[in-house]
Design a protein around this motif. Structure first.
Motif, PDB file in Angstrom:
ATOM      1  N   ARG A  45     -12.090 -23.624 -20.479  1.00  0.00           N
ATOM      2  CA  ARG A  45     -12.279 -22.296 -21.071  1.00  0.00           C
ATOM      3  C   ARG A  45     -12.230 -21.209 -19.992  1.00  0.00           C
ATOM      4  N   ALA A  46     -12.833 -21.478 -18.851  1.00  0.00           N
ATOM      5  CA  ALA A  46     -12.799 -20.501 -17.762  1.00  0.00           C
ATOM      6  C   ALA A  46     -11.379 -20.306 -17.248  1.00  0.00           C
ATOM      7  N   ARG A  47     -10.643 -21.400 -17.138  1.00  0.00           N
ATOM      8  CA  ARG A  47      -9.263 -21.301 -16.643  1.00  0.00           C
ATOM      9  C   ARG A  47      -8.356 -20.581 -17.634  1.00  0.00           C
ATOM     10  N   ALA A  48      -8.707 -20.597 -18.901  1.00  0.00           N
ATOM     11  CA  ALA A  48      -7.884 -19.950 -19.928  1.00  0.00           C
ATOM     12  C   ALA A  48      -8.212 -18.476 -20.117  1.00  0.00           C
ATOM     13  N   SER A  49      -9.041 -17.922 -19.248  1.00  0.00           N
ATOM     14  CA  SER A  49      -9.514 -16.546 -19.424  1.00  0.00           C
ATOM     15  C   SER A  49      -8.577 -15.500 -18.832  1.00  0.00           C
ATOM     16  N   GLN A  50      -7.520 -15.914 -18.131  1.00  0.00           N
ATOM     17  CA  GLN A  50      -6.664 -14.936 -17.463  1.00  0.00           C
ATOM     18  C   GLN A  50      -6.055 -13.910 -18.419  1.00  0.00           C
ATOM     19  N   PRO A  51      -5.620 -14.296 -19.639  1.00  0.00           N
ATOM     20  CA  PRO A  51      -5.095 -13.262 -20.552  1.00  0.00           C
ATOM     21  C   PRO A  51      -6.107 -12.170 -20.869  1.00  0.00           C
ATOM     22  N   LEU A  52      -7.391 -12.503 -20.902  1.00  0.00           N
ATOM     23  CA  LEU A  52      -8.403 -11.475 -21.141  1.00  0.00           C
ATOM     24  C   LEU A  52      -8.476 -10.507 -19.975  1.00  0.00           C
ATOM     25  N   ILE A  53      -8.373 -11.035 -18.771  1.00  0.00           N
ATOM     26  CA  ILE A  53      -8.385 -10.173 -17.587  1.00  0.00           C
ATOM     27  C   ILE A  53      -7.155  -9.277 -17.576  1.00  0.00           C
ATOM     28  N   ASP A  54      -5.999  -9.872 -17.874  1.00  0.00           N
ATOM     29  CA  ASP A  54      -4.760  -9.084 -17.918  1.00  0.00           C
ATOM     30  C   ASP A  54      -4.831  -8.021 -19.017  1.00  0.00           C
ATOM     31  N   GLY A  55      -5.430  -8.377 -20.162  1.00  0.00           N
ATOM     32  CA  GLY A  55      -5.554  -7.407 -21.245  1.00  0.00           C
ATOM     33  C   GLY A  55      -6.419  -6.227 -20.868  1.00  0.00           C
ATOM     34  N   LEU A  56      -7.497  -6.482 -20.133  1.00  0.00           N
ATOM     35  CA  LEU A  56      -8.369  -5.394 -19.692  1.00  0.00           C
ATOM     36  C   LEU A  56      -7.637  -4.486 -18.704  1.00  0.00           C
ATOM     37  N   ARG A  57      -6.893  -5.076 -17.790  1.00  0.00           N
ATOM     38  CA  ARG A  57      -6.147  -4.252 -16.822  1.00  0.00           C
ATOM     39  C   ARG A  57      -5.077  -3.417 -17.532  1.00  0.00           C
ATOM     40  N   ALA A  58      -4.407  -4.002 -18.519  1.00  0.00           N
ATOM     41  CA  ALA A  58      -3.389  -3.256 -19.258  1.00  0.00           C
ATOM     42  C   ALA A  58      -4.015  -2.102 -20.030  1.00  0.00           C
ATOM     43  N   ALA A  59      -5.174  -2.347 -20.632  1.00  0.00           N
ATOM     44  CA  ALA A  59      -5.863  -1.275 -21.357  1.00  0.00           C
ATOM     45  C   ALA A  59      -6.279  -0.160 -20.409  1.00  0.00           C
ATOM     46  N   LEU A  60      -6.695  -0.526 -19.204  1.00  0.00           N
ATOM     47  CA  LEU A  60      -7.063   0.491 -18.211  1.00  0.00           C
ATOM     48  C   LEU A  60      -5.853   1.334 -17.818  1.00  0.00           C
ATOM     49  N   ARG A  61      -4.717   0.681 -17.617  1.00  0.00           N
ATOM     50  CA  ARG A  61      -3.512   1.454 -17.270  1.00  0.00           C
ATOM     51  C   ARG A  61      -3.136   2.404 -18.399  1.00  0.00           C
ATOM     52  N   GLY A  62      -3.222   1.923 -19.639  1.00  0.00           N
ATOM     53  CA  GLY A  62      -2.923   2.793 -20.768  1.00  0.00           C
ATOM     54  C   GLY A  62      -3.886   3.957 -20.877  1.00  0.00           C
ATOM     55  N   GLY A  63      -5.180   3.684 -20.691  1.00  0.00           N
ATOM     56  CA  GLY A  63      -6.175   4.750 -20.755  1.00  0.00           C
ATOM     57  C   GLY A  63      -5.973   5.784 -19.678  1.00  0.00           C
ATOM     58  N   GLN A  64      -5.657   5.335 -18.469  1.00  0.00           N
ATOM     59  CA  GLN A  64      -5.416   6.281 -17.380  1.00  0.00           C
ATOM     60  C   GLN A  64      -4.189   7.136 -17.658  1.00  0.00           C
ATOM     61  N   GLU A  65      -3.193   6.542 -18.300  1.00  0.00           N
ATOM     62  CA  GLU A  65      -2.002   7.310 -18.634  1.00  0.00           C
ATOM     63  C   GLU A  65      -2.312   8.384 -19.671  1.00  0.00           C
ATOM     64  N   VAL A  66      -3.127   8.053 -20.654  1.00  0.00           N
ATOM     65  CA  VAL A  66      -3.520   9.036 -21.664  1.00  0.00           C
ATOM     66  C   VAL A  66      -4.224  10.219 -21.005  1.00  0.00           C
ATOM     67  N   THR A  67      -5.116   9.949 -20.070  1.00  0.00           N
ATOM     68  CA  THR A  67      -5.835  11.051 -19.417  1.00  0.00           C
ATOM     69  C   THR A  67      -4.914  11.885 -18.541  1.00  0.00           C
ATOM     70  N   ARG A  68      -3.792  11.308 -18.111  1.00  0.00           N
ATOM     71  CA  ARG A  68      -2.844  12.097 -17.315  1.00  0.00           C
ATOM     72  C   ARG A  68      -2.046  13.061 -18.181  1.00  0.00           C
TER      73      ARG A  68
END
Length: 371
Positions: free
Chosen positions: A208-231
């Motif tokens: 389960r821990a090893r399968a968590s990478q998509p969650l990490i990638d999803g959070l980073r993608a959401a952060l990039r999108g949010g930062q773009e909105v604020t720009r």
């Protein structure tokens, strides 16, 4: 019974569909408004006939999900320009047909790959060449107009995103919650495996821990999108501070999950080798999972993340007090070290610097473990 089961599944799918629609309502509205405005500007104001590239560009530049929107606009315009240029030049000379279309698409996409290679750019170059080769009569002018239409659509898309901005923080908060909940679940599952001396449960926690990478990638993608909105949305620039805190939380949650993987792997190895482990270790891991849960609950309360520090420090205090009476073996030492590393990551996720977190962890160790 089967009918009731099918009805429940249908209701569940309906609820899930409704939830997805609610979450995507604003992006869908943005795309619809931008497409209509782009057509109006290109057709009614600029005077281009059949400016189909304008609404297409507006929709693609916005997209239903957030991402690198400004880059997509550039890729779209360049891709359309390449496709239209190659299509107009060749179809006017060689006519339209199966082999002509194949040649035009190959040349347009090859030029796009040579120029940049971005997926959207290449796809738009190919599709634009197809449209020119199939929908427009050979020799028809308008290549420059279609490039202008794409530029209009992209500009309208960015303008709509700035006037009707989506929430830059909401998707980030949802992704952060999912990642922290998974971290807590891994810790709880590892604690249960250790308490029950169950290697299979430990192996499941490790998977389960090893399968968590998509969650990490999803959070980073959401952060990039949010930062773009604020720009692109001036009214939401004050949200950059909140996104900055979530960016730090994302880094620390990533590190914490990595440490949880090491912890689960060592637990699995120890159980497979039948190594002894103090029973209190399972309680500490479960307590740490609870501390992660407290941090998760604070995500909806901006500025109150520091309330999650005390539960983490409680874990450190209890570990320091209990460790005095342990004759720790190799696996126990690794598990304790990873537990403390996760605690350090969680304290930094609450906004503490590394130095502050280390100092806070040493203080309870002295007062709670040595008194």
């Amino acid at each position: 019974m089967r009918g009731a089961g099918r009805l429940q599944r249908a209701r569940a799918r309906f609820r899930q569909g409704g939830l997805r629609l609610r979450l995507s309502a604003l992006p869908v509205a943005q795309c619809a408004v931008a497409a209509g405005i782009a057509w109006f500007v290109a057709n009614d104001l600029v005077g281009h006939a059949r400016p189909f590239f304008a609404p297409i560009a507006a929709v693609i530049s916005l997209g239903v999900s957030l991402g690198s929107r400004l880059r997509r606009v550039v890729e779209l315009v360049v891709g359309v320009s390449l496709g239209v240029l190659v299509g107009d030049l060749l179809i006017a000379q060689i006519g339209s047909g199966p082999w002509q279309i194949a040649l035009v698409v190959a040349l347009a996409m090859g030029a796009a790959v040579f120029a940049d290679g971005a997926a959207l750019l290449v796809a738009q170059a190919g599709s634009s060449a197809v449209l020119v080769a199939t929908l427009l009569p050979p020799g028809e002018a308008g290549g420059l107009n279609r490039c202008v239409d794409a530029l209009i659509g992209g500009a309208v898309g960015v303008l709509v995103a700035s006037v009707l901005p989506s929430d830059p923080v909401g998707p980030v908060r949802r992704e952060a919650r999912a990642l922290l909940e998974e971290l807590a679940a891994v810790l709880e599952q590892t604690a249960r495996a250790l308490r029950e001396r169950d290697p299979e449960a430990a192996a499941a926690a490790l998977r389960r821990a090893r399968a968590s990478q998509p969650l990490i990638d999803g959070l980073r993608a959401a952060l990039r999108g949010g930062q773009e909105v604020t720009r692109v949305a001036p009214l939401l620039r004050r949200r950059r501070r909140v996104l900055h805190r979530f960016r730090e939380l994302a880094e620390r949650a990533d590190y914490a999950m990595r440490n949880a993987r090491v912890l689960a792997r060592r637990t699995y190895t120890a159980l497979c080798d039948d190594e002894p482990a103090a029973p209190e270790l399972a309680d500490l891991l479960a307590e740490l999972a609870g501390a992660v849960g407290v941090l998760t609950d604070q995500l909806d309360r901006e500025g109150e993340r520091e309330l999650a520090r005390e539960p983490v420090l409680d874990v450190v205090r209890h570990q320091a007090a209990l460790s005095d009476g342990w004759a720790t073996g190799a696996s126990e030492q690794v598990i304790v070290a990873q537990l403390r590393s996760i605690a350090l990551d969680l304290l930094q996720a609450t906004g503490m610097s590394r130095g502050e977190a280390l100092a806070a962890m040493r203080a309870p160790e002295v007062s709670g473990g040595r008194a």
